[in-house]
Design an enzyme around this catalytic site. Sequence first.
Site, mmCIF file in Angstrom:
data_model
loop_
_atom_site.group_PDB
_atom_site.id
_atom_site.type_symbol
_atom_site.label_atom_id
_atom_site.label_comp_id
_atom_site.label_asym_id
_atom_site.label_seq_id
_atom_site.Cartn_x
_atom_site.Cartn_y
_atom_site.Cartn_z
ATOM 1 N N GLY A 113 -5.633 51.399 -19.721
ATOM 2 C CA GLY A 113 -5.253 51.508 -18.311
ATOM 3 C C GLY A 113 -6.135 52.521 -17.631
ATOM 4 C CE1 TYR A 252 -11.901 35.967 -18.511
ATOM 5 C CE2 TYR A 252 -11.293 38.290 -18.424
ATOM 6 C CZ TYR A 252 -12.167 37.288 -18.814
ATOM 7 O OH TYR A 252 -13.296 37.611 -19.516
HETATM 8 P P1 AMP Z 1 -17.724 35.612 -11.318
HETATM 9 O O1 AMP Z 1 -18.777 34.830 -11.982
HETATM 10 O O2 AMP Z 1 -18.192 36.991 -10.958
HETATM 11 O O3 AMP Z 1 -17.094 34.904 -10.155
HETATM 12 O O4 AMP Z 1 -16.578 35.851 -12.387
HETATM 13 C C1 AMP Z 1 -15.642 34.868 -12.638
HETATM 14 C C2 AMP Z 1 -15.563 34.575 -14.107
HETATM 15 O O5 AMP Z 1 -15.349 35.771 -14.840
HETATM 16 C C3 AMP Z 1 -14.429 33.632 -14.405
HETATM 17 O O6 AMP Z 1 -14.964 32.572 -15.165
HETATM 18 C C4 AMP Z 1 -13.420 34.439 -15.196
HETATM 19 O O7 AMP Z 1 -12.969 33.716 -16.324
HETATM 20 C C5 AMP Z 1 -14.152 35.690 -15.618
HETATM 21 N N1 AMP Z 1 -13.393 36.926 -15.319
HETATM 22 C C6 AMP Z 1 -12.427 37.138 -14.435
HETATM 23 N N2 AMP Z 1 -11.990 38.416 -14.441
HETATM 24 C C7 AMP Z 1 -12.717 39.046 -15.378
HETATM 25 C C8 AMP Z 1 -12.769 40.389 -15.888
HETATM 26 N N3 AMP Z 1 -11.975 41.336 -15.431
HETATM 27 N N4 AMP Z 1 -13.670 40.665 -16.851
HETATM 28 C C9 AMP Z 1 -14.490 39.734 -17.336
HETATM 29 N N5 AMP Z 1 -14.501 38.446 -16.896
HETATM 30 C C10 AMP Z 1 -13.638 38.104 -15.938
#
Ligand code: AMP
Length: 474
Positions: A113, A252
């Site tokens: 956290g 996620y």
């Molecule tokens: P983006 O490409 O920046 O739009 O990131 C979206 C992708 O990242 C999605 O496919 C999600 O599955 C993944 N994602 C969402 N939140 C997180 C996170 N906190 N850390 C890593 N990956 C993430």
Amino acid sequence: MFGELRGLNEECGVFGIWGNENPAQLSYYGLHALQHRGQEGAGIVVKDGKQFRAVKGEGLVNDVFSEGKLEGLKGQAAIAHARYTTAGGGGIENVQPLLFRSSTGSLSIAHNGNLVNANHLKQHLERQGSIFNSTSDTEVLAHLIKKSTHPTFLSKVKNALTLLKGAFSILMLSEEGLIVARDQHGLRPLALGKLGDSWVVASETCAFDLIGAEFVRSVEPGELIVINDSGVKSDRFVEPDKRAMCAMEYVYLARPDSEIGGINVHMARKRMGKTLAKECAHIEADVVTGVPDSSISAAIGFAEESGIPYELGLIKNRYVGRTFIQPTQELRERGVKMKLSPVRQVVQGKRVVMVDDSIVRGTTSRRIVKMLKEAGAAEVHVVISSPPMTDPCYYGIDTSSSEELIASSHSVEEIRDAIGADTVTFLSVEGMVESIARQHEGPERGLCLACFTGKYPTEIFPDTILPHEKELIR
Ligand code: AMP
Ligand code: SF4
């Protein structure tokens, strides 16, 4: 689209065990199950009588505890941590569990956290002469405990915990026992389990499944549990406030086989997919496909509800490193391409529904739409099983600025345009809440939704220490 961006930070995983002959080995297995929560570093601290020993390192669990590293780690209890940088940055000194040795005994801390008032507490402590060894916000807790004028160790711990604001699921190993605490909103998950006569604690229940432990219950918000040879004692350091379990855990972060707050993550994701299908009944398509792995559950739900067949339209190359944490946009873009491939036979000439769990910057969706179109898809309808992420998270998923979030500055139509899709549909906030927590009561059903609504369950950066708090730190 966006310039050089700092990587978004993911979570951490914590694991603890008390009263076992093999605490290091079991912690190692526990960390394996929690590896998805952090890949930057890992550590295990074992307690053997009054002796505390640590093995820590940067990298994956397998690399840190390579051949022989655990052999000398004998004891009766341990805490362990898988780290993704949340606060304070990288570096071995920030890899947890942190271990403090003093004439009054050793103390080790593992934290998942993010504390929103860590900087402020730190400045206050530094003015009073404390010297910090790491840049991690977790170290603040050790100083607060040490400085407390309360008479017993446990009352010092309790006093220190009342000063922390933000998200924390914390494990502490001391001579008094294994101490477990969760913030008053319950922002990050923490579960208690049993393995024979031993007690175990973990961020997610998937760690219990791997070691054959049985889930007992969730640690309650504001609860302080002390586990030692006399058994398990539950206390509180603060009254629980409005429950605010992170909704992104269900979307996620958590593993699909984990149960969080009595809700199986895969089933919640599947329900989100179903609700999303109801919310975009206007879309006509031939196949549904999900972005592996985190979106498969939602894609199955979407297909089930819409009657459009689920197909394996995208394949993941498991042997490529993660794309999300690449330091530059260019590397991230190449990373997505190396990691995913379209199955031409599935998508060629088809109207494809592509399900993803979230859009953060838009990189992943844009690359995949392009990939599917290049593979011959006639139309690509992007459906996202969470609402537009408009606001940063300060509780451990460190989306530290709004500029990183495409939905903070773009309408849905502008996002559609930016990622080149035929349509884009996000799940509504109500639809997400209903899908995750349908059996729970109350308007927000106990979830933190701040990155979708901007309504934070705590103050974000409290910049004052209240007089009664100063008294406690003095
Ligand atoms: P983006 O490409 O920046 O739009 O990131 C979206 C992708 O990242 C999605 O496919 C999600 O599955 C993944 N994602 C969402 N939140 C997180 C996170 N906190 N850390 C890593 N990956 C993430
Ligand atoms: Fe989770 Fe979002 Fe709340 Fe952060 S702001 S704790 S990511 S729901």
